[in-house]
Design a protein around this motif. Structure first.
Motif, PDB file in Angstrom:
ATOM      1  N   ASP A   1     -34.030 -35.153 -22.108  1.00 16.29           N
ATOM      2  CA  ASP A   1     -33.476 -35.772 -20.887  1.00 16.29           C
ATOM      3  C   ASP A   1     -34.271 -35.364 -19.650  1.00 16.29           C
ATOM      4  O   ASP A   1     -34.433 -36.144 -18.718  1.00 16.29           O
ATOM      5  CB  ASP A   1     -32.014 -35.312 -20.682  1.00 16.29           C
ATOM      6  N   THR A   2     -34.735 -34.121 -19.649  1.00 19.90           N
ATOM      7  CA  THR A   2     -35.476 -33.632 -18.482  1.00 19.90           C
ATOM      8  C   THR A   2     -36.973 -33.659 -18.787  1.00 19.90           C
ATOM      9  O   THR A   2     -37.377 -33.612 -19.958  1.00 19.90           O
ATOM     10  CB  THR A   2     -35.090 -32.178 -18.154  1.00 19.90           C
ATOM     11  N   ALA A   3     -37.760 -33.713 -17.724  1.00 18.19           N
ATOM     12  CA  ALA A   3     -39.220 -33.724 -17.890  1.00 18.19           C
ATOM     13  C   ALA A   3     -39.686 -32.427 -18.555  1.00 18.19           C
ATOM     14  O   ALA A   3     -40.576 -32.433 -19.419  1.00 18.19           O
ATOM     15  CB  ALA A   3     -39.895 -33.888 -16.534  1.00 18.19           C
ATOM     16  N   GLU A   4     -39.020 -31.325 -18.176  1.00 22.19           N
ATOM     17  CA  GLU A   4     -39.401 -30.025 -18.744  1.00 22.19           C
ATOM     18  C   GLU A   4     -39.117 -29.997 -20.258  1.00 22.19           C
ATOM     19  O   GLU A   4     -39.932 -29.555 -21.050  1.00 22.19           O
ATOM     20  CB  GLU A   4     -38.645 -28.900 -18.044  1.00 22.19           C
TER      21      GLU A   4
ATOM     22  N   PHE B   1     -34.279 -27.877 -30.791  1.00 23.79           N
ATOM     23  CA  PHE B   1     -33.209 -28.876 -30.877  1.00 23.79           C
ATOM     24  C   PHE B   1     -31.877 -28.229 -31.296  1.00 23.79           C
ATOM     25  O   PHE B   1     -30.968 -28.906 -31.769  1.00 23.79           O
ATOM     26  CB  PHE B   1     -33.559 -29.949 -31.914  1.00 23.79           C
ATOM     27  N   GLY B   2     -31.798 -26.928 -31.185  1.00 22.26           N
ATOM     28  CA  GLY B   2     -30.619 -26.194 -31.667  1.00 22.26           C
ATOM     29  C   GLY B   2     -29.360 -26.515 -30.893  1.00 22.26           C
ATOM     30  O   GLY B   2     -29.382 -27.242 -29.881  1.00 22.26           O
ATOM     31  N   ILE B   3     -28.294 -25.937 -31.351  1.00 18.34           N
ATOM     32  CA  ILE B   3     -26.969 -26.253 -30.789  1.00 18.34           C
ATOM     33  C   ILE B   3     -26.903 -25.962 -29.288  1.00 18.34           C
ATOM     34  O   ILE B   3     -26.356 -26.740 -28.512  1.00 18.34           O
ATOM     35  CB  ILE B   3     -25.870 -25.443 -31.533  1.00 18.34           C
ATOM     36  N   ASN B   4     -27.501 -24.877 -28.885  1.00 16.50           N
ATOM     37  CA  ASN B   4     -27.395 -24.513 -27.467  1.00 16.50           C
ATOM     38  C   ASN B   4     -28.295 -25.354 -26.574  1.00 16.50           C
ATOM     39  O   ASN B   4     -28.116 -25.401 -25.370  1.00 16.50           O
ATOM     40  CB  ASN B   4     -27.756 -23.033 -27.289  1.00 16.50           C
ATOM     41  N   ALA B   5     -29.307 -25.990 -27.196  1.00 14.01           N
ATOM     42  CA  ALA B   5     -30.278 -26.723 -26.395  1.00 14.01           C
ATOM     43  C   ALA B   5     -29.783 -28.127 -26.056  1.00 14.01           C
ATOM     44  O   ALA B   5     -30.124 -28.669 -25.011  1.00 14.01           O
ATOM     45  CB  ALA B   5     -31.600 -26.803 -27.127  1.00 14.01           C
ATOM     46  N   GLN B   6     -29.052 -28.737 -26.963  1.00 18.19           N
ATOM     47  CA  GLN B   6     -28.551 -30.079 -26.659  1.00 18.19           C
ATOM     48  C   GLN B   6     -27.124 -30.249 -27.166  1.00 18.19           C
ATOM     49  O   GLN B   6     -26.688 -29.525 -28.066  1.00 18.19           O
ATOM     50  CB  GLN B   6     -29.492 -31.159 -27.195  1.00 18.19           C
TER      51      GLN B   6
END
Lengths: 306, 253
Positions: free
Chosen positions: B221-224, B204-209
């Motif tokens: 947001d995505t299935a993956e 859930f880090g800054i770069n992930a969302q």
């Protein structure tokens, strides 16, 4: 053959380099009140913890109600009620809720059991009190009630009279008497207050520095603690030689300071006075003693470690 | 084990701790939304309110651990476990029971708090902005298992250490400190970086969302991304449950 409900075989427990229990062989007979005697740090609580499953032995075997496998012991412990060290209570629960909690946990569906336990330990008036507000004596009694909720065959109590006032001790003792006599519950209790154990125990185990020095029945102990004559004489060596001709060696003992004790039930003081004068020995002091449990324990320790 | 679980539910429902904890959280979120609405301005919108949760999903893990702490703090000190173990209930069953009971309690508290959050936000704030109710609701299945892993690990750490505070500190290091360290170390050690990305704090880090006042891009947001969250959480539950079953199996009290 004796029927033991609790037995340990060569149980050893170490904390680092410190040996808390050293090859302990304990035998608790069915229906007995077994008094485990020992100084602070002798290993009493450690042994009870191992029996209760709170701690594990490094070596040896525990047999409870004939079962010795770990999984079996877990199920067999449902027949045991324990109070090890201080009773474990939830401070913010009331006395009644605490008993109900343990009734649910032990699968006792009958709500009347809570009432029975409250009445057994005379805590009816305190049913709505929070556990945190109870006195130490009341906590001890609640601990006993918790131990009794599952209608156990065996009760294991570690220093149960610690913190009780004199009337609390009397009540507690009579309660244990009732449990033992009326319900035939086997009771294993540890204490260093020997005068209390003396009034209730039917068997004794003497534990010192992790070693079980001796197991003895109350009857045997009474015989061993029977009257003895203690005398201070002018020449202990000479008198001991004279005694050797009269008594078996184990019936007397020479202590430092020309002190001699003659252990013999109904010992005849006159006879031993005469023996002294016949051998030219002066008796400077003479008294009849009854060995207390404390003295017996102290002497046992002394003889084991000397 | 069922008797132990039943007795624990009896205890929880008959003592104040969880009610007080849940009540305080509900009160705080309602007050927060009322205050935001009363103050007005650009933050008096549902998007801002929801973004506090959506942007910080690790809050669910922290709350799970807090629930465990509230339920089982002082267990060792008070000596309650002694009665249970000497009554013939194994340490493994107690560990499993504590996990189930605290997960149930935490789920109920979470449901109550989220309900209060959503209702008060919808009632007192303007329904606008990039973060929608859907983003928050979709986040729940994504973070649930991760929060459960945090909770199981808290039960484990409280059981492992003599002092509760040590358990809490270890929990903090494992969940919030170590992932960052591993992520930085991963920049130098090949393979470690990819592994570190599976840890929830990095997931859930800054770069992930990217969740803010102008956009809302979440991991789930995505299935993956959703699958990664679920797998990470499930693996966490399995790993901590296994460690607990092994470590707490023969522990001296």
């Amino acid at each position: 053959m004796n029927e033991y409900v609790i037995e340990t075989r060569k149980v050893t427990k170490k904390y680092g380099s410190f040996t808390a229990l050293d090859h302990v062989d304990l035998h608790v007979g069915k229906g007995s009140v077994y008094g485990l005697i020992g100084d602070n740090g002798a290993g009493k609580s450690t042994l009870l913890k191992i029996l209760a499953g709170l701690s594990y032995a490094a070596e040896g075997e525990v047999v409870i109600l004939g079962r010795n496998k770990e999984r079996d012991l877990e199920s067999v412990r449902r027949n045991i009620g324990c109070m090890i060290e201080q009773p474990g209570l939830f401070p913010d629960m009331t006395v009644e809720q605490t008993l109900k909690y343990y009734c649910i946990q032990k699968g006792v569906p009958d709500e009347r059991r809570v009432e029975e336990m409250l009445s057994l330990v005379s805590l009816e008036q305190k049913r709505k009190s929070k556990c945190a507000s109870l006195s130490l004596g009341q906590k001890q009694r609640l601990g006993l009630a918790i131990a009794m909720t599952g209608s156990p065959q065996i009760l294991m109590l570690d220093e149960p009279i610690n913190g009780l006032d004199p009337s609390g001790i009397v009540e507690f003792r009579s309660l244990l008497h009732r449990l033992s006599e009326d319900q035939n519950i086997t009771i294993l209790l540890s204490s260093h207050i020997l005068s209390e154990l003396e009034q209730i125990a039917t068997e004794y185990g003497f534990l010192s520095r992790g070693r079980l020095l001796e197991e003895i029945s109350a009857e045997e102990l009474r015989e061993k603690c029977a009257d003895c004559i203690e005398m201070t004489v002018s020449d202990a060596e000479l008198y001991a030689a004279a005694l050797t001709r009269e008594l078996p060696r184990e019936q007397y003992k020479v202590f430092p300071g020309s002190l001699i004790r003659i252990y013999r039930p109904q010992a005849e003081a006159e006879r031993f006075g005469r023996l002294a004068s016949e051998n030219g020995v002066y008796i400077t002091e003479m008294q009849t003693l009854r060995t207390s449990l404390e003295n017996y324990y102290m002497e046992l320790k002394e003889s084991c470690y000397s | 084990m069922m008797n132990y679980i039943k007795s624990e539910f009896y205890r929880i429902t008959h003592t104040k701790a969880v009610y007080v904890y849940g009540g305080i959280l509900v009160l705080l979120v309602v007050l927060f939304n009322i205050a935001t609405g009363v103050l007005g301005g650009q933050y008096a919108i549902t998007s801002f309110s929801y973004s506090n949760l959506v942007a910080n999903p690790m809050i669910f893990s922290v709350m799970g651990a807090v629930t465990v702490f509230i339920l089982y703090e002082g267990n060792r000190k008070n000596g309650n476990l002694k009665n249970t173990i000497s009554g013939g209930i194994s340490r493994r069953k107690i560990f499993a029971g504590e996990c189930i009971v605290s997960l149930t309690a935490a789920t109920v508290v979470m449901a109550a708090v989220l309900t209060a959050w959503i209702l008060s936000a919808e009632l007192f704030l303007e329904r606008t902005g990039p973060v929608k109710l859907k983003d928050l609701l979709m986040g729940i299945p994504a973070v649930y298992l991760i929060a459960a892993a945090g909770l199981v690990s808290c039960v484990l750490f409280l059981g492992c250490f003599e002092k509760d505070i040590t358990g809490i500190l270890v929990w903090y290091v494992v969940w919030l400190g170590a992932p960052t360290v591993l992520l930085y170390a991963g920049r130098r050690i090949d393979g470690l970086f990819r592994a570190a990305l599976w840890l929830p704090a990095n997931l859930f880090g800054i770069n992930a969302q990217n969740v803010n006042m102008s956009e809302c891009i979440t991991v789930w947001d995505t299935a993956e991304g959703m699958a990664r969250c679920v797998v990470s959480g499930a693996a966490g539950v399995a790993v901590f449950a296994l460690i607990g079953a092994l470590i707490l199996r023969r522990r001296d009290l």
